[in-house]
Design a protein around this motif. Structure first.
Motif, PDB file in Angstrom:
ATOM      1  N   GLN A   1       0.976  -1.273  -0.214  1.00 19.55           N
ATOM      2  CA  GLN A   1       0.087   0.089   0.131  1.00 19.55           C
ATOM      3  C   GLN A   1       0.854   1.439   0.041  1.00 19.55           C
ATOM      4  OE1 GLN A   1      -3.175   0.373  -0.355  1.00 19.55           O
ATOM      5  NE2 GLN A   1      -4.209  -1.695   0.392  1.00 19.55           N
ATOM      6  N   GLU A   2       1.973   1.189   0.814  1.00 20.11           N
ATOM      7  CA  GLU A   2       2.521   2.604   1.016  1.00 20.11           C
ATOM      8  C   GLU A   2       3.431   2.543  -0.379  1.00 20.11           C
ATOM      9  OE1 GLU A   2       5.848   4.744   3.886  1.00 20.11           O
ATOM     10  OE2 GLU A   2       5.440   2.583   4.078  1.00 20.11           O
ATOM     11  N   ALA A   3       4.265   1.357  -1.026  1.00 24.79           N
ATOM     12  CA  ALA A   3       4.671   1.411  -2.365  1.00 24.79           C
ATOM     13  C   ALA A   3       3.898   2.314  -3.474  1.00 24.79           C
ATOM     14  CB  ALA A   3       5.003   0.194  -2.609  1.00 24.79           C
ATOM     15  N   ILE A   4       2.791   1.945  -3.242  1.00 23.34           N
ATOM     16  CA  ILE A   4       1.775   2.387  -4.516  1.00 23.34           C
ATOM     17  C   ILE A   4       1.461   3.725  -4.212  1.00 23.34           C
ATOM     18  CG2 ILE A   4      -0.532   2.153  -5.283  1.00 23.34           C
ATOM     19  CD1 ILE A   4      -0.647  -0.714  -4.700  1.00 23.34           C
ATOM     20  N   ALA A   5       1.202   4.174  -3.011  1.00 20.26           N
ATOM     21  CA  ALA A   5       1.174   5.560  -2.530  1.00 20.26           C
ATOM     22  C   ALA A   5       2.200   6.263  -2.899  1.00 20.26           C
ATOM     23  CB  ALA A   5       0.938   5.722  -1.105  1.00 20.26           C
TER      24      ALA A   5
END
Length: 203
Positions: free
Chosen positions: A137-141
């Protein structure tokens, strides 16, 4: 692929804090496509090692999301983060020092046992599906801040997971990777089935 230029490009993807504390190195001898070091209590960041011979075989989007996930995962599993098992390990270490000064052999043994349990649980938790999903999720953000659409970033990471496994010599995905792929399919709009965090049990 020019390795130095690729490293510069990859560093530009990172957030300011990640860029400050992350080292990206070429490691042609490793069998993994990408690997990284744990962030120990006396360290501020991780070192990411890349086999660029394998790295050039996947798309730029896959490379970007793999790197962002790897760093996010390491940042979320810092040893200095407050948690039950980190506390157990720390208290066991402190207790072992005290017992050692007092010459209590039994106390030292118990402290060592508790410390081992705490460390093992921390290591297990760090590789759990919940942590990996949060890193996705953080990588996508972060990727969205670099111009990727959410669905585009999720699809790139979805494609990167089996690619990384194959290039690293693994024929079948791990359980955690299957969970991640299902969740990424949902984010990418390829599936309506999401992965509830509370229902995940790692093997």
């Amino acid at each position: 692929m020019n390795i130095n230029e690729e490293i510069v490009r990859l560093r530009d993807l990172l957030t300011a804090s990640w860029r400050m504390h992350t080292a990206i190195k070429s490691k042609p001898e490793q069998i993994e496509l990408i690997s990284s070091s744990e962030i120990l209590p006396w360290q501020k960041g991780t070192q990411v090692n890349i086999n660029f011979r394998l790295w050039r075989q996947i798309s730029e989007a896959e490379r970007d999301l793999l790197l962002l996930h790897e760093i996010s995962w390491r940042e979320q599993t810092k040893w200095l983060q407050v948690g039950v098992y980190q506390g157990v390990a720390a208290m066991a270490l402190l207790g072992g020092i005290v017992e050692g000064l007092q010459g209590d052999v039994t106390g030292i043994a118990i402290a060592f046992l508790l410390g081992t349990v705490g460390v093992n649980q921390v290591l297990r938790a760090n590789k759990s599906a919940q942590v990996k999903l949060a890193a996705d999720q953080e990588a996508i953000a972060v990727a969205q801040r670099r111009g990727y659409r959410e669905t585009e970033a999720a699809k790139a990471l979805l494609e990167a997971i089996p690619s990384a496994a194959r290039l690293s010599g693994r024929n079948s995905p791990e359980f955690t990777e299957l969970v991640r792929c299902q969740n990424l399919r949902a984010i990418a709009g390829l599936s309506r089935t999401t992965v509830p965090e509370t229902s995940i049990n790692d093997f």
